[in-house]
Write an enzyme that holds these catalytic residues in place. Structure first.
Site, short mmCIF file in Angstrom:
data_model
loop_
_atom_site.label_atom_id
_atom_site.label_comp_id
_atom_site.label_asym_id
_atom_site.label_seq_id
_atom_site.Cartn_x
_atom_site.Cartn_y
_atom_site.Cartn_z
N SER A 8 -41.93 6.79 70.75
CA SER A 8 -42.95 7.86 70.07
C SER A 8 -43.83 8.66 71.01
CB SER A 8 -43.91 7.01 68.91
OG SER A 8 -44.52 7.93 68.58
N HIS A 31 -39.90 10.27 69.30
CA HIS A 31 -39.76 10.48 68.37
C HIS A 31 -40.96 10.84 68.40
CE1 HIS A 31 -40.81 8.48 63.87
NE2 HIS A 31 -41.91 8.57 64.82
N ASP A 33 -44.16 12.40 65.99
CA ASP A 33 -44.91 12.26 64.89
C ASP A 33 -45.69 13.46 64.56
OD1 ASP A 33 -44.73 9.23 64.62
OD2 ASP A 33 -45.32 9.19 66.31
N MET A 35 -48.45 15.28 61.96
CA MET A 35 -49.41 14.60 60.93
C MET A 35 -50.02 15.38 59.67
SD MET A 35 -50.37 11.26 62.42
CE MET A 35 -49.25 9.17 63.70
N HIS A 64 -40.51 12.54 62.33
CA HIS A 64 -40.85 12.41 61.37
C HIS A 64 -42.25 12.65 60.42
CE1 HIS A 64 -43.46 8.06 61.00
NE2 HIS A 64 -43.45 8.54 59.34
N MET A 66 -45.43 13.07 58.84
CA MET A 66 -46.11 12.73 57.84
C MET A 66 -47.08 13.29 57.01
SD MET A 66 -47.13 9.56 60.43
CE MET A 66 -46.06 9.90 61.88
N MET A 135 -41.74 1.98 57.23
CA MET A 135 -43.32 1.61 58.48
C MET A 135 -43.58 0.31 58.43
SD MET A 135 -43.54 4.75 58.99
CE MET A 135 -45.70 4.31 60.14
N ASP A 173 -40.88 1.94 63.08
CA ASP A 173 -41.99 2.47 62.93
C ASP A 173 -43.50 2.15 63.22
OD1 ASP A 173 -43.02 4.34 64.28
OD2 ASP A 173 -43.13 5.62 62.92
C1 DX5 Z 1 -48.25 5.64 63.04
C2 DX5 Z 1 -46.91 6.79 63.80
C3 DX5 Z 1 -45.84 6.03 64.87
C4 DX5 Z 1 -46.65 5.79 66.38
C5 DX5 Z 1 -46.95 4.01 66.76
O1 DX5 Z 1 -47.88 6.71 61.96
O2 DX5 Z 1 -45.32 7.40 62.51
O3 DX5 Z 1 -44.79 6.59 65.15
O4 DX5 Z 1 -46.75 6.31 67.11
O5 DX5 Z 1 -47.36 4.18 67.76
P1 DX5 Z 1 -47.28 2.25 68.15
O6 DX5 Z 1 -45.63 1.84 68.82
O7 DX5 Z 1 -48.41 2.35 68.72
O8 DX5 Z 1 -47.18 1.60 67.05
ZN ZN Z 2 -43.43 8.12 63.17
#
Ligand code: DX5
Ligand code: ZN
Length: 224
Positions: A8, A31, A33, A35, A64, A66, A135, A173
């Site tokens: 990620s 990956h 993210d 947000m 991903h 969110m 998750m 994840d």
């Molecule tokens: C959290 C994200 C993850 C995050 C994971 O909301 O969706 O993808 O980057 O990070 P680590 O591996 O540090 O928990």
């Molecule tokens: Zn993620």
């Protein structure tokens, strides 16, 4: 069952994404993210950023989302060429319609479940998705601790995948390390997102190799 390691970039150096992607080129997908500061209390990047990553990334993109209102935004990521687009079950009332739209555009369609979201309603819909993301932390931030109490959901999903013979990837994840990856693999995950444990390692390529090996040797159903 293949093992996939998806670092990620939430844990990467935000000023140097291109060189960060080069450091993880032995991984399977990258990956990303997204947000929106609304579905989760944090803000990252959006479509413009993903369009540019798509141009420079040596690996396919695993998006991903969110975000609220994925009906409005998710198709744009598929149109940008993302290999996989995952939206949250909690953010939509029409997951099947949205997944169909993403597939029609040409992306793999994924559905993500927060730790408190029950999986039962989705077990009979698995043919509508290419990936289910369980998750293993509350979405929003990297660097949190793995929640082992989410593992029964994976076991249920894995037996349903085995029963149906569908090609659905089961992704975890959050808090994935060389230790916790064994627990998730045993429970039935085959696709592992890791942020801080990859980018925080001195040698990300070696860490990817270690994660891959640990996951493969603890694969669900393997007799040791
Ligand atoms: C959290 C994200 C993850 C995050 C994971 O909301 O969706 O993808 O980057 O990070 P680590 O591996 O540090 O928990
Ligand atoms: Zn993620």
């Amino acid at each position: 069952m293949a093992t996939r390691i998806n670092p990620s970039i939430l844990a990467a150096d935000f000023a140097n994404f291109e060189s960060e992607l080069f450091r993880i080129r032995s991984a399977d997908l990258v990956h990303v993210d997204i947000m929106d500061n609304h579905f989760v209390p944090n803000l990252t990047f959006g479509l413009g950023m993903v369009e540019r990553l798509q141009q420079v990334s040596p690996l396919p993109l695993d998006i991903h989302l969110m975000i609220d209102d994925p009906e409005r935004w998710a198709p744009g990521y598929a149109e940008a060429g993302a290999y996989s687009v995952t939206f949250h079950a909690e953010a939509t009332t029409e997951p099947v319609a949205l997944a169909r739209r993403l597939r029609q555009i040409g992306a793999r369609a994924g559905i993500a479940l927060k730790p408190g979201t029950d999986v039962t309603a989705y077990l009979d819909l698995l043919d509508e998705f290419d990936q289910v993301l369980v998750m293993t932390v509350e979405p929003g931030f990297g660097g949190q601790s793995f929640m082992e109490e989410t593992m029964p959901k994976l076991s249920q999903l894995r037996s349903q995948v085995e029963k149906t013979g569908l090609d659905v990837w089961l992704q975890v994840d959050g808090g994935i390390t060389a230790q916790t990856i064994e627990i998730a693999a045993r429970a039935g995950a085959d696709t592992f997102v890791a942020g801080s444990s990859v980018f925080g390692a001195e040698n990300p390529a070696a860490q990817i190799g270690l994660l891959r090996e640990r996951a493969a040797s603890h694969r669900h159903g393997r007799v040791t």
